[in-house]
Design an enzyme around this catalytic site. Structure first.
Site, PDB file in Angstrom:
ATOM      1  N   ASN A  32      39.103  26.263  42.236  1.00 50.12           N
ATOM      2  CA  ASN A  32      39.641  27.480  42.835  1.00 50.12           C
ATOM      3  C   ASN A  32      40.872  27.954  42.050  1.00 50.12           C
ATOM      4  O   ASN A  32      40.738  28.437  40.934  1.00 50.12           O
ATOM      5  CB  ASN A  32      39.914  27.210  44.318  1.00 50.12           C
ATOM      6  CG  ASN A  32      40.084  28.468  45.126  1.00 50.12           C
ATOM      7  OD1 ASN A  32      40.607  29.463  44.643  1.00 50.12           O
ATOM      8  ND2 ASN A  32      39.629  28.454  46.362  1.00 50.12           N
ATOM      9  N   GLU A  71      44.717  38.073  48.528  1.00 49.09           N
ATOM     10  CA  GLU A  71      44.211  36.778  48.067  1.00 49.09           C
ATOM     11  C   GLU A  71      45.084  36.122  47.019  1.00 49.09           C
ATOM     12  O   GLU A  71      45.293  34.921  47.033  1.00 49.09           O
ATOM     13  CB  GLU A  71      42.777  36.929  47.526  1.00 49.09           C
ATOM     14  CG  GLU A  71      41.927  35.671  47.676  1.00 49.09           C
ATOM     15  CD  GLU A  71      42.035  34.652  46.545  1.00 49.09           C
ATOM     16  OE1 GLU A  71      41.637  33.500  46.756  1.00 49.09           O
ATOM     17  OE2 GLU A  71      42.524  34.988  45.457  1.00 49.09           O
ATOM     18  N   HIS A  97      34.938  41.505  41.360  1.00 51.79           N
ATOM     19  CA  HIS A  97      33.536  41.276  41.755  1.00 51.79           C
ATOM     20  C   HIS A  97      32.868  42.603  42.111  1.00 51.79           C
ATOM     21  O   HIS A  97      32.536  42.834  43.290  1.00 51.79           O
ATOM     22  CB  HIS A  97      33.444  40.341  42.957  1.00 51.79           C
ATOM     23  CG  HIS A  97      34.046  38.992  42.751  1.00 51.79           C
ATOM     24  ND1 HIS A  97      33.573  38.088  41.829  1.00 51.79           N
ATOM     25  CD2 HIS A  97      35.095  38.382  43.360  1.00 51.79           C
ATOM     26  CE1 HIS A  97      34.299  36.976  41.879  1.00 51.79           C
ATOM     27  NE2 HIS A  97      35.233  37.132  42.798  1.00 51.79           N
TER      28      HIS A  97
HETATM   29 CA   LIG Z   1      41.287  31.580  45.188  1.00 51.06          CA
END
Ligand SMILES: [Ca+2]
Ligand SMILES: *[C@@H]1O[C@H](CO)[C@@H](O)[C@H](O)[C@H]1NC(C)=O
Ligand SMILES: *[C@@H]1O[C@H](CO)[C@@H](O)[C@H](O)[C@H]1NC(C)=O
Ligand SMILES: *[C@@H]1O[C@H](CO)[C@@H](O)[C@H](O)[C@H]1NC(C)=O
Ligand SMILES: *[C@@H]1O[C@H](CO)[C@@H](O)[C@H](O)[C@H]1NC(C)=O
Ligand SMILES: [Ca+2]
Length: 354
Positions: free
Chosen positions: A223, A53, A133
Site C-alpha cells: 500500500n 486518501e 484510476h
Molecule cells: Ca493507500
C-alpha cells in the site's frame, strides 16, 4: 465411488473456504473496537467530506490532498463526482482547503486520484505525481504546480504493462519513481480470490523512462510507500500482513529487505516527519467494517508513529484513534512542524496541533 469422491472434495472445499474466511476475519481485525486517543487540538477541515486518501506536504508548508477516490469494494459518498486535488497552506493561522484548477490536455471528468507524491526539481519547480484510476484502470499523471495561478498543469500520463492496480507512489528523480501494486489482478472477482487465497503476488515497481522493473515482491497488499530522510531506505506498508517493510535502496534502484516492523493493524499510507525521520502511518483498525460499511457501526481511524525506525526496537505509539464517530477510514497522517493532517478513503479530514 464417484459420489464419495465428490462429497469428499466438496467437504474439503467447504473446510478450506471456512478456514480462509476465519483467516480473513483475523487479518482484518474484524472484532476489534477502538478506544479514543486525541492530540492537543483537532478539528475537521471544512470542504473535505468525500475523502482525502493521500496528503503530501512541501517543505514550504503547502499540503496537497487527493480527494474523492473511487476504489472497488470501498464506499464513496460522491460516486458521480470526479476527483480533485486540494491545497492547504499550513503557514496560515486557520488553513483552508481549496481545490486546485487543472489545465492542459487532461480528462478531468474521469479523474480518480489515489496515492500522490511531490518532487522538487533543481530549479525549484514543484511537480505532483498522482496515481489515477480513470475508468478503474491505473495511470500515473505528472503535473507541474503553478503556485501563483493556484493550479496544476498536466504534463503527461504514464502507462506501462507493470503499472497496474497501483496504490501509492514515491518520486525520487525528475522521471524516477517507485509505485506499489496492491494486487496482481485487476478484475474485481480475481482480486477477491487473490485476497481470499492470500497469494502474496502484490509488489513494488520501479519506473524510469529507460527501465521499468519489479523491485520487491511477496506482499499480501502493498500500500503506502515513502522514503527515509537520508533517501537510503524505502518504507512500504503491507496492509493485510499488518506490517511495514524497510528496504535498502541501491544505485541501480534495486531494493533489498532490511527488516519488517509489525504493527498489528491494517496500515495504509506512510509519511516521514521531516524534522525527526519518524514514520507516521494512517491505519484501519477494523478492515471488516470498511468492507461491509454500516454508518451505524462505522470503521474507525488510527494513526501510529514509529520512532527509531532503524534501531533494534523501534518505538510504536498511537497518536490518534477514533471509533468512527469523528473520522472514518483513516489512510494517511502527514506532519510538519507539529501540525498534523489526517486523511481518509471516503470520509472527512482532520487538522491537529501536536
Ligand atoms: Ca493507500
Ligand atoms: C489484529 O489482528 C492480528 C491478526 O489476527 C493480531 O495479531 C493483532 O493483535 C490484532 N490487533 C489488535 C490491535 O487487536
Ligand atoms: C460530497 O459529496 C456529496 C454528494 O455528491 C455532495 O453533495 C457534497 O457537496 C460533497 N462535499 C464536498 C465538500 O465536496
Ligand atoms: C481554470 O483554468 C482554466 C483554463 O486555464 C480557466 O479558463 C479557468 O478560468 C480557471 N478557473 C479558475 C477557477 O481559476
Ligand atoms: C464511539 O465512542 C463514543 C464515545 O467516545 C460513543 O458515544 C459512541 O457511541 C461510539 N460509537 C460507536 C459507533 O461505537
Ligand atoms: Ca504517498
Amino acid at each position: 465411488m464417484g459420489k464419495l469422491l465428490v462429497l469428499t472434495l466438496l467437504g474439503a472445499g467447504l473446510a478450506l473456504i471456512g478456514e480462509r474466511l476465519v483467516a480473513i476475519r483475523q487479518r482484518t481485525n474484524a472484532t476489534r473496537e477502538v478506544r479514543s486517543v486525541e492530540p492537543r487540538s483537532c478539528h475537521l477541515i471544512e470542504g473535505l467530506e468525500n475523502g482525502s486518501e493521500d496528503i503530501d506536504i512541501l517543505p514550504s508548508g503547502l499540503a496537497f490532498i487527493s480527494s474523492e477516490l473511487k476504489y472497488p469494494g470501498m464506499p464513496s459518498f460522491a460516486p458521480d463526482e470526479p476527483g480533485q486535488i486540494f491545497l492547504m497552506d499550513l503557514n496560515e493561522q486557520n488553513p483552508r482547503a481549496q481545490a486546485l484548477n487543472i489545465s492542459g490536455d487532461f480528462d478531468k471528468a474521469s479523474f480518480n486520484p489515489h496515492g500522490i507524491s511531490t518532487f522538487i526539481d533543481e530549479d525549484q519547480t514543484v511537480y505532483l505525481y498522482v496515481v489515477n484510476h480513470p475508468h478503474m484502470k491505473s495511470t500515473v499523471e505528472k503535473f507541474k504546480f503553478e503556485e501563483q495561478q493556484h493550479s496544476l498543469v498536466h504534463l503527461k500520463t504514464i502507462k506501462h504493462e507493470l503499472l497496474k492496480s497501483l496504490n501509492d507512489i514515491v518520486v525520487l528523480g525528475p522521471e524516477q519513481f517507485y509505485a506499489t501494486r496492491d494486487h496482481y489482478f485487476t478484475n474485481f472477482f480475481l482480486v477477491l480470490l487473490e485476497m481470499i487465497l492470500d497469494l502474496r503476488w502484490s509488489h513494488v515497481v520501479f519506473y524510469s523512462p529507460r527501465e521499468v522493473k519489479v523491485v520487491a515482491k511477496g506482499f499480501s497488499f502493498a500500500n503506502g510507500i515513502t522514503v527515509s530522510l537520508d533517501k537510503k531506505f524505502i518504507y512500504t506498508a503491507d496492509t493485510t500482513a499488518q506490517n511495514i517493510h524497510v528496504l535498502k535502496k541501491h544505485e541501480n534502484w534495486d531494493l533489498t529487505p532490511v527488516k519488517v516492523i509489525h504493527l498489528g493493524t491494517l496500515v495504509d499510507n506512510l509519511m516521514v516527519d521531516p524534522d525527526t525521520g519518524d514514520i507516521w502511518a494512517g491505519c484501519h483498525p477494523n478492515g471488516m467494517k470498511l468492507l461491509a460499511y454500516n454508518p451505524e457501526d462505522p470503521p474507525g481511524s488510527e494513526v501510529l508513529r514509529i520512532q527509531n525506525v532503524l534501531s533494534e526496537k523501534p518505538k510504536i505509539s498511537t497518536e490518534y484513534a477514533n471509533n468512527g464517530s469523528v473520522l472514518q477510514g483513516s489512510t494517511v497522517a502527514s506532519v510538519k512542524h507539529r501540525k498534523l493532517l489526517i486523511g481518509t478513503i471516503f470520509h472527512k479530514a482532520l487538522y491537529c496541533l501536536l
